[in-house]
Design a protein around this motif. Structure first.
Motif, PDB file in Angstrom:
ATOM      1  N   ALA A  82       0.815  -1.215   0.000  1.00 45.01           N
ATOM      2  CA  ALA A  82       0.000   0.000   0.000  1.00 45.01           C
ATOM      3  C   ALA A  82       0.849   1.266   0.000  1.00 45.01           C
ATOM      4  O   ALA A  82       0.317   2.364   0.130  1.00 45.01           O
ATOM      5  CB  ALA A  82      -0.928   0.000   1.208  1.00 45.01           C
ATOM      6  N   HIS A  96     -11.168   6.324   0.560  1.00 40.28           N
ATOM      7  CA  HIS A  96     -10.906   6.551  -0.862  1.00 40.28           C
ATOM      8  C   HIS A  96     -10.375   5.260  -1.490  1.00 40.28           C
ATOM      9  O   HIS A  96     -11.114   4.300  -1.655  1.00 40.28           O
ATOM     10  CB  HIS A  96      -9.931   7.719  -1.034  1.00 40.28           C
ATOM     11  CG  HIS A  96     -10.437   9.011  -0.465  1.00 40.28           C
ATOM     12  ND1 HIS A  96     -11.461   9.722  -1.038  1.00 40.28           N
ATOM     13  CD2 HIS A  96     -10.063   9.702   0.650  1.00 40.28           C
ATOM     14  CE1 HIS A  96     -11.712  10.808  -0.320  1.00 40.28           C
ATOM     15  NE2 HIS A  96     -10.880  10.816   0.715  1.00 40.28           N
ATOM     16  N   HIS A  97      -9.082   5.221  -1.808  1.00 42.08           N
ATOM     17  CA  HIS A  97      -8.549   4.041  -2.490  1.00 42.08           C
ATOM     18  C   HIS A  97      -8.105   2.946  -1.530  1.00 42.08           C
ATOM     19  O   HIS A  97      -7.909   1.803  -1.939  1.00 42.08           O
ATOM     20  CB  HIS A  97      -7.379   4.438  -3.392  1.00 42.08           C
ATOM     21  CG  HIS A  97      -6.160   4.883  -2.647  1.00 42.08           C
ATOM     22  ND1 HIS A  97      -6.071   6.116  -2.033  1.00 42.08           N
ATOM     23  CD2 HIS A  97      -4.983   4.252  -2.404  1.00 42.08           C
ATOM     24  CE1 HIS A  97      -4.892   6.236  -1.459  1.00 42.08           C
ATOM     25  NE2 HIS A  97      -4.209   5.122  -1.659  1.00 42.08           N
ATOM     26  N   LEU A  98      -7.923   3.257  -0.251  1.00 42.46           N
ATOM     27  CA  LEU A  98      -7.551   2.231   0.722  1.00 42.46           C
ATOM     28  C   LEU A  98      -8.809   1.704   1.400  1.00 42.46           C
ATOM     29  O   LEU A  98      -9.529   2.452   2.069  1.00 42.46           O
ATOM     30  CB  LEU A  98      -6.589   2.796   1.768  1.00 42.46           C
ATOM     31  CG  LEU A  98      -5.186   3.177   1.284  1.00 42.46           C
ATOM     32  CD1 LEU A  98      -4.374   3.778   2.424  1.00 42.46           C
ATOM     33  CD2 LEU A  98      -4.467   1.959   0.716  1.00 42.46           C
ATOM     34  N   GLY A  99      -9.059   0.413   1.235  1.00 41.17           N
ATOM     35  CA  GLY A  99     -10.275  -0.172   1.792  1.00 41.17           C
ATOM     36  C   GLY A  99     -10.123  -0.720   3.188  1.00 41.17           C
ATOM     37  O   GLY A  99     -11.096  -1.173   3.790  1.00 41.17           O
ATOM     38  N   ASN A 153      -4.430  -3.294  -0.810  1.00 36.46           N
ATOM     39  CA  ASN A 153      -5.074  -1.987  -0.883  1.00 36.46           C
ATOM     40  C   ASN A 153      -5.915  -1.835  -2.144  1.00 36.46           C
ATOM     41  O   ASN A 153      -6.593  -0.829  -2.332  1.00 36.46           O
ATOM     42  CB  ASN A 153      -4.018  -0.874  -0.846  1.00 36.46           C
ATOM     43  CG  ASN A 153      -3.201  -0.801  -2.122  1.00 36.46           C
ATOM     44  OD1 ASN A 153      -2.654  -1.791  -2.570  1.00 36.46           O
ATOM     45  ND2 ASN A 153      -3.122   0.373  -2.714  1.00 36.46           N
ATOM     46  N   ALA A 154      -5.878  -2.827  -3.039  1.00 39.18           N
ATOM     47  CA  ALA A 154      -6.679  -2.753  -4.262  1.00 39.18           C
ATOM     48  C   ALA A 154      -8.096  -3.270  -4.047  1.00 39.18           C
ATOM     49  O   ALA A 154      -8.925  -3.203  -4.950  1.00 39.18           O
ATOM     50  CB  ALA A 154      -6.004  -3.558  -5.372  1.00 39.18           C
ATOM     51  N   THR A 155      -8.385  -3.796  -2.850  1.00 34.99           N
ATOM     52  CA  THR A 155      -9.687  -4.388  -2.582  1.00 34.99           C
ATOM     53  C   THR A 155     -10.452  -3.551  -1.562  1.00 34.99           C
ATOM     54  O   THR A 155      -9.905  -3.173  -0.527  1.00 34.99           O
ATOM     55  CB  THR A 155      -9.534  -5.818  -2.041  1.00 34.99           C
ATOM     56  OG1 THR A 155      -8.786  -6.595  -2.972  1.00 34.99           O
ATOM     57  CG2 THR A 155     -10.893  -6.467  -1.840  1.00 34.99           C
ATOM     58  N   THR A 156     -11.707  -3.278  -1.847  1.00 38.63           N
ATOM     59  CA  THR A 156     -12.596  -2.597  -0.913  1.00 38.63           C
ATOM     60  C   THR A 156     -13.832  -3.461  -0.721  1.00 38.63           C
ATOM     61  O   THR A 156     -14.016  -4.474  -1.412  1.00 38.63           O
ATOM     62  CB  THR A 156     -13.020  -1.215  -1.445  1.00 38.63           C
ATOM     63  OG1 THR A 156     -13.847  -1.399  -2.607  1.00 38.63           O
ATOM     64  CG2 THR A 156     -11.805  -0.372  -1.813  1.00 38.63           C
ATOM     65  N   THR A 159     -15.607  -3.918  -3.974  1.00 41.79           N
ATOM     66  CA  THR A 159     -14.991  -4.700  -5.056  1.00 41.79           C
ATOM     67  C   THR A 159     -14.613  -6.112  -4.629  1.00 41.79           C
ATOM     68  O   THR A 159     -14.017  -6.848  -5.408  1.00 41.79           O
ATOM     69  CB  THR A 159     -13.720  -3.991  -5.568  1.00 41.79           C
ATOM     70  OG1 THR A 159     -12.741  -3.941  -4.506  1.00 41.79           O
ATOM     71  CG2 THR A 159     -14.038  -2.587  -6.043  1.00 41.79           C
ATOM     72  N   THR A 164     -11.421  -8.125  -9.814  1.00 40.37           N
ATOM     73  CA  THR A 164     -10.396  -7.085  -9.819  1.00 40.37           C
ATOM     74  C   THR A 164      -9.045  -7.705  -9.525  1.00 40.37           C
ATOM     75  O   THR A 164      -8.915  -8.910  -9.342  1.00 40.37           O
ATOM     76  CB  THR A 164     -10.715  -6.009  -8.770  1.00 40.37           C
ATOM     77  OG1 THR A 164     -10.702  -6.616  -7.472  1.00 40.37           O
ATOM     78  CG2 THR A 164     -12.077  -5.395  -9.023  1.00 40.37           C
TER      79      THR A 164
END
Length: 433
Positions: A82, A96-99, A153-156, A159, A164
């Protein structure tokens, strides 16, 4: 001392090349160890105003090596992937972008909806298929893909069940954070015993590999044909890896003893479960025992008590190991042997009287956001309180004592003896056997 200023603490050193080399290790212990480790790193982070006020903030930025094992590797890998955000944003998300770590759902059964659960299983199998084209598979791969959905950090939460990247495609050399000088050592080679049999059968049926074990993490041997006289698996094309804690060394201390790394001080964050969810020193004992057998090519490991009984009074506060100078073994007193070890255990509840929150089970797979926040807050207290001094719950000199431990080896190289507050600190925190 306002904030942990390494330059202030090392004002007696003649050049930056003589500054101390600091390593931090985070033990295994599932989510508990990951959260406890995160809380300690938060207490050492110079971006945290509360840590700076306590005097410990900034040490994380001064570290040069960071290692994690098992649950500790979840934290370290997540932090690196991250791009080293603040711990609060890493663990709980930034909106935001950090889930965040998404701890509310079960690692293996993230949804009560059968359709979503089927999507989860299908996506993992598809991801395994990509690897199977070129590399051997094992249960470790399945476990790693499940973990990636929590610690990437690409997963929330939005998503999680979508197709993804879930952490793939991030290039570590692209890290732009000033703390990128930290060397990361955190291989996610994980096995959860209760799931091994089922997933081993699944992988064996889907991707037959008759010559390989499936209850390990199979990794192409990067040392193939290297030093066959001393490396017994030199001729193996695939290495079968298991959790480093299988032999009791649940803290990844051995990587910090590689001589070329020249580590001066190791901050050992211990979130293991030796008794009632608390650490009792077993991982340090295991490393000491192993070092007595395998000493070739490694720096000296500082002596620690040989039994858990010897740790009885050492886990409710930080303890320094390796304080005795090398003169104790007949060498010059200003040149200690091996790194100093600053032991930061999750060994007891905080002294403020609040109920213990950090001694959860290693096998607890879900946490609410409030539980995570409570554990982080209590860990911060544990990491910054130091020893109980003259009836006071906190040691007002703990930040200075920590600084003294960090610079001790560097000062010794210049022939500077301990004095003043450092002399007092070492009397308070050192175990001398």
């Amino acid at each position: 001392m306002r904030g942990f200023s390494l330059m202030r603490a090392t004002h007696i050193l003649e050049s930056r090349t003589q500054l101390p080399t600091v390593g931090i290790t985070v033990s295994g212990g599932g989510y508990r160890a990951a959260i406890f480790g995160a809380g300690v790193l938060n207490a050492l982070d110079g971006r945290n105003s509360s840590s700076v006020k306590k005097g410990t903030g900034g040490l994380l930025q001064s570290a040069t090596h960071l290692a994690g094992l098992s649950g500790g590797s979840w934290l370290v890998t997540s932090l690196a992937q991250a791009n080293l955000p603040t711990i609060q944003h890493l663990v709980l998300g930034d909106g935001h972008h950090l889930g965040g770590w998404l701890p509310e759902s079960n690692l293996w059964s993230p949804s009560a909806d059968p359709a979503e659960q089927a999507v989860f299983a299908q996506e993992i199998l598809q991801e395994l298929a990509i690897k199977a084209e070129h590399f051997p598979l094992s249960v470790g791969d399945t476990w790693g893909r499940a973990l990636a959905r929590r610690f990437s950090n690409a997963t929330t939460s939005d998503t999680f069940f979508s197709n993804t990247s879930h952490g793939s495609g991030i290039l570590f050399p692209d890290l732009a954070n000033p703390s990128q000088r930290i060397t990361i050592c955190a291989i996610m080679a994980e096995i959860l015993a209760e799931n091994t049999a089922n997933f081993s059968v699944l992988i064996n049926e889907t991707y037959p590999q008759p010559a390989l074990r499936h209850d390990t993490s199979n990794y192409p041997n990067p040392f193939h044909s290297v030093t066959p006289a001393t490396f017994s698996d030199s001729q193996e094309t695939v290495l079968a890896l298991c959790d480093g804690g299988e032999d009791g060394q649940i803290s990844p201390l051995q990587p910090m003893l590689v001589p070329d790394r020249n580590i001066d001080v190791i901050l050992a964050i211990d979130g293991t479960n030796d008794a009632d969810g608390f650490a009792a020193g077993a991982s340090l004992i295991a490393t000491q025992e192993r070092m007595q057998i395998f000493v070739r090519g490694l720096a000296a490991f500082p002596p620690v008590p040989p039994t858990l009984a010897g740790f009885a009074n050492l886990t409710a506060q930080p303890t320094f190991f390796g304080c005795l100078p090398a003169s104790h073994n007949g060498y010059d007193e200003t040149r200690p042997a091996g790194p100093m070890l600053v032991y930061l255990p999750n060994g007891a509840p905080s002294r403020d009287g609040s109920p213990p929150l950090t001694n959860t089970s290693t096998f607890q797979e879900t946490y609410t956001a409030d539980e995570m926040q409570g554990m982080l807050a209590q860990t911060f207290t544990i990491a910054t309180q130091g020893a109980e001094v003259d009836g006071a719950l906190e040691d007002g000199e703990w930040a200075a004592c920590l600084a003294c431990a960090v610079v001790d080896r560097a000062r010794a190289r210049q022939g500077v003896k301990r004095s003043g507050v450092c002399g007092t600190c070492f009397e308070r925190y050192c175990w001398e056997g």
